[in-house]
Design a protein around this motif. Sequence first.
Motif, PDB file in Angstrom:
ATOM      1  N   VAL A  80      26.043 -50.172  22.973  1.00  0.00           N
ATOM      2  CA  VAL A  80      25.382 -51.160  23.822  1.00  0.00           C
ATOM      3  C   VAL A  80      24.143 -50.524  24.454  1.00  0.00           C
ATOM      4  O   VAL A  80      24.203 -49.398  24.962  1.00  0.00           O
ATOM      5  CB  VAL A  80      26.340 -51.675  24.913  1.00  0.00           C
ATOM      6  CG1 VAL A  80      25.624 -52.621  25.870  1.00  0.00           C
ATOM      7  CG2 VAL A  80      27.535 -52.362  24.264  1.00  0.00           C
ATOM      8  N   ALA A  81      23.032 -51.239  24.425  1.00  0.00           N
ATOM      9  CA  ALA A  81      21.765 -50.722  24.948  1.00  0.00           C
ATOM     10  C   ALA A  81      21.888 -50.376  26.424  1.00  0.00           C
ATOM     11  O   ALA A  81      22.646 -51.004  27.179  1.00  0.00           O
ATOM     12  CB  ALA A  81      20.656 -51.753  24.744  1.00  0.00           C
ATOM     13  N   ALA A  82      21.104 -49.389  26.837  1.00  0.00           N
ATOM     14  CA  ALA A  82      21.168 -48.911  28.222  1.00  0.00           C
ATOM     15  C   ALA A  82      20.873 -50.026  29.217  1.00  0.00           C
ATOM     16  O   ALA A  82      21.526 -50.126  30.269  1.00  0.00           O
ATOM     17  CB  ALA A  82      20.198 -47.746  28.417  1.00  0.00           C
ATOM     18  N   ALA A  83      19.886 -50.877  28.908  1.00  0.00           N
ATOM     19  CA  ALA A  83      19.522 -51.953  29.837  1.00  0.00           C
ATOM     20  C   ALA A  83      20.667 -52.963  29.981  1.00  0.00           C
ATOM     21  O   ALA A  83      20.938 -53.464  31.086  1.00  0.00           O
ATOM     22  CB  ALA A  83      18.254 -52.650  29.365  1.00  0.00           C
ATOM     23  N   VAL A  84      21.337 -53.265  28.870  1.00  0.00           N
ATOM     24  CA  VAL A  84      22.457 -54.206  28.919  1.00  0.00           C
ATOM     25  C   VAL A  84      23.624 -53.602  29.701  1.00  0.00           C
ATOM     26  O   VAL A  84      24.261 -54.269  30.519  1.00  0.00           O
ATOM     27  CB  VAL A  84      22.896 -54.596  27.498  1.00  0.00           C
ATOM     28  CG1 VAL A  84      24.154 -55.460  27.532  1.00  0.00           C
ATOM     29  CG2 VAL A  84      21.771 -55.337  26.777  1.00  0.00           C
ATOM     30  N   THR A  85      23.900 -52.322  29.466  1.00  0.00           N
ATOM     31  CA  THR A  85      24.961 -51.638  30.199  1.00  0.00           C
ATOM     32  C   THR A  85      24.685 -51.643  31.700  1.00  0.00           C
ATOM     33  O   THR A  85      25.573 -51.935  32.507  1.00  0.00           O
ATOM     34  CB  THR A  85      25.099 -50.186  29.704  1.00  0.00           C
ATOM     35  OG1 THR A  85      25.487 -50.185  28.332  1.00  0.00           O
ATOM     36  CG2 THR A  85      26.126 -49.417  30.522  1.00  0.00           C
ATOM     37  N   ALA A  86      23.439 -51.327  32.070  1.00  0.00           N
ATOM     38  CA  ALA A  86      23.087 -51.292  33.488  1.00  0.00           C
ATOM     39  C   ALA A  86      23.229 -52.663  34.134  1.00  0.00           C
ATOM     40  O   ALA A  86      23.724 -52.791  35.264  1.00  0.00           O
ATOM     41  CB  ALA A  86      21.659 -50.770  33.660  1.00  0.00           C
ATOM     42  N   GLU A  87      22.815 -53.713  33.421  1.00  0.00           N
ATOM     43  CA  GLU A  87      22.934 -55.058  33.972  1.00  0.00           C
ATOM     44  C   GLU A  87      24.402 -55.469  34.090  1.00  0.00           C
ATOM     45  O   GLU A  87      24.810 -56.096  35.080  1.00  0.00           O
ATOM     46  CB  GLU A  87      22.165 -56.046  33.099  1.00  0.00           C
ATOM     47  CG  GLU A  87      22.283 -57.508  33.517  1.00  0.00           C
ATOM     48  CD  GLU A  87      21.640 -57.844  34.851  1.00  0.00           C
ATOM     49  OE1 GLU A  87      21.522 -59.046  35.164  1.00  0.00           O
ATOM     50  OE2 GLU A  87      21.259 -56.921  35.603  1.00  0.00           O
ATOM     51  N   CYS A  88      25.197 -55.124  33.095  1.00  0.00           N
ATOM     52  CA  CYS A  88      26.624 -55.412  33.163  1.00  0.00           C
ATOM     53  C   CYS A  88      27.242 -54.750  34.392  1.00  0.00           C
ATOM     54  O   CYS A  88      27.968 -55.400  35.159  1.00  0.00           O
ATOM     55  CB  CYS A  88      27.317 -54.926  31.897  1.00  0.00           C
ATOM     56  SG  CYS A  88      29.124 -54.922  31.975  1.00  0.00           S
ATOM     57  N   ALA A  89      26.952 -53.473  34.608  1.00  0.00           N
ATOM     58  CA  ALA A  89      27.521 -52.759  35.754  1.00  0.00           C
ATOM     59  C   ALA A  89      27.048 -53.357  37.071  1.00  0.00           C
ATOM     60  O   ALA A  89      27.832 -53.470  38.034  1.00  0.00           O
ATOM     61  CB  ALA A  89      27.162 -51.276  35.666  1.00  0.00           C
ATOM     62  N   ARG A  90      25.788 -53.759  37.143  1.00  0.00           N
ATOM     63  CA  ARG A  90      25.269 -54.389  38.366  1.00  0.00           C
ATOM     64  C   ARG A  90      26.034 -55.668  38.674  1.00  0.00           C
ATOM     65  O   ARG A  90      26.417 -55.936  39.830  1.00  0.00           O
ATOM     66  CB  ARG A  90      23.784 -54.717  38.195  1.00  0.00           C
ATOM     67  CG  ARG A  90      23.159 -55.351  39.448  1.00  0.00           C
ATOM     68  CD  ARG A  90      21.750 -55.847  39.191  1.00  0.00           C
ATOM     69  NE  ARG A  90      21.723 -57.073  38.386  1.00  0.00           N
ATOM     70  CZ  ARG A  90      21.899 -58.298  38.881  1.00  0.00           C
ATOM     71  NH1 ARG A  90      22.151 -58.470  40.184  1.00  0.00           N
ATOM     72  NH2 ARG A  90      21.842 -59.356  38.091  1.00  0.00           N
ATOM     73  N   LEU A  91      26.289 -56.450  37.638  1.00  0.00           N
ATOM     74  CA  LEU A  91      26.992 -57.714  37.827  1.00  0.00           C
ATOM     75  C   LEU A  91      28.436 -57.490  38.258  1.00  0.00           C
ATOM     76  O   LEU A  91      28.959 -58.224  39.102  1.00  0.00           O
ATOM     77  CB  LEU A  91      26.939 -58.529  36.532  1.00  0.00           C
ATOM     78  CG  LEU A  91      25.559 -59.046  36.135  1.00  0.00           C
ATOM     79  CD1 LEU A  91      25.580 -59.599  34.720  1.00  0.00           C
ATOM     80  CD2 LEU A  91      25.067 -60.106  37.117  1.00  0.00           C
ATOM     81  N   VAL A  92      29.075 -56.485  37.688  1.00  0.00           N
ATOM     82  CA  VAL A  92      30.440 -56.176  38.087  1.00  0.00           C
ATOM     83  C   VAL A  92      30.491 -55.833  39.571  1.00  0.00           C
ATOM     84  O   VAL A  92      31.350 -56.314  40.317  1.00  0.00           O
ATOM     85  CB  VAL A  92      31.007 -55.031  37.235  1.00  0.00           C
ATOM     86  CG1 VAL A  92      32.341 -54.545  37.804  1.00  0.00           C
ATOM     87  CG2 VAL A  92      31.181 -55.475  35.788  1.00  0.00           C
ATOM     88  N   ARG A  93      29.541 -55.015  40.022  1.00  0.00           N
ATOM     89  CA  ARG A  93      29.504 -54.648  41.449  1.00  0.00           C
ATOM     90  C   ARG A  93      29.250 -55.876  42.328  1.00  0.00           C
ATOM     91  O   ARG A  93      29.743 -55.961  43.459  1.00  0.00           O
ATOM     92  CB  ARG A  93      28.425 -53.587  41.685  1.00  0.00           C
ATOM     93  CG  ARG A  93      28.759 -52.240  41.054  1.00  0.00           C
ATOM     94  CD  ARG A  93      27.718 -51.173  41.377  1.00  0.00           C
ATOM     95  NE  ARG A  93      28.162 -49.853  40.923  1.00  0.00           N
ATOM     96  CZ  ARG A  93      27.768 -49.261  39.805  1.00  0.00           C
ATOM     97  NH1 ARG A  93      26.878 -49.875  39.021  1.00  0.00           N
ATOM     98  NH2 ARG A  93      28.238 -48.080  39.461  1.00  0.00           N
ATOM     99  N   LEU A  94      28.534 -56.846  41.802  1.00  0.00           N
ATOM    100  CA  LEU A  94      28.215 -58.056  42.562  1.00  0.00           C
ATOM    101  C   LEU A  94      29.463 -58.881  42.872  1.00  0.00           C
ATOM    102  O   LEU A  94      29.502 -59.613  43.866  1.00  0.00           O
ATOM    103  CB  LEU A  94      27.199 -58.893  41.782  1.00  0.00           C
ATOM    104  CG  LEU A  94      26.651 -60.149  42.443  1.00  0.00           C
ATOM    105  CD1 LEU A  94      25.897 -59.803  43.738  1.00  0.00           C
ATOM    106  CD2 LEU A  94      25.725 -60.880  41.475  1.00  0.00           C
TER     107      LEU A  94
END
Length: 304
Positions: free
Chosen positions: A183-197
Amino acid sequence: MIYIDPPMWPAHNTLFSHLVSDTGLDELHAFTAAAGISPRAFDGDHYDVPRERYDALVSRGAVPVSGGDLVRILIACGLRIPARERPSALAGPLRHRWNRLLPGTPDLGGRLLEHWNEPHRRYHDRRHLLQVLEALDLLTDSDVPLPVALAAWFHDAVYTGRPGADEEASARLAEQLLPAAGVAAAVTAECARLVRLTATHDPAAADIHGALLTDADLAVLAREPARYAAYLQAVRAEYAHLSEDFAAGRRRVVRQLAAADPLYRTPAGRRLWEEQARRNLAGELAGAPAVVVPSRTAAADNRQ
């Protein structure tokens, strides 16, 4: 009364019986705990027990009945769980969804499904995962952005009943596992941000991804009354160790949700769920009598 059917269900190179109660899950859990049966053997409305335990369980007071009679007993006392609401029955459909979402990564999907099937979960289990995924389909006409779909899979992958800490641990799990799955770094980072949200359910006005995920996660608030009561019982069961602390914490959470304006951040979410959710929250705050539901729902039915 505790009932047991003959050992005739094949799995793991043996045959299994089903152990049930016609009174409630409290009786069933107490009986199995005294008999030394692992909580992992529980499957929503029954315990699966290997044939070598059959005689000993009958000696302890389990009443032998046929498989057909056992099902009829569960239906008659209101404890029977439909297959779609049984976590063990959802592995196949969820695995199929994962393979479409991230082809070629079955091991990662299987690992996540194991997280979602941990025995201490009463509401935050595979049923909740499927409900969030289906809510996202409703909100997007089945065109869910990849980071949002991945965040749905990871958002309660770690669940120990510690708000904030669980979301952080789940986000870190996504950051650990997704890059190795390509999974691309940008997609991973966005996924993690959303989980924290999902710790706050308070996305910024322009956060479209955040609005989708938090609306889907809160779709449970708009259940019809009997299913909302089941949801409350299930959440309470997950926090049984907190006793009075749970009631105060739950009331605080419900007040925050009821004060949100709007509660749902997407137009579709407001159209689908806002009215019913506000009725449910208002009734809970007012201490309205809960709709009576069978006690199995305490073990059958995401975050407060």
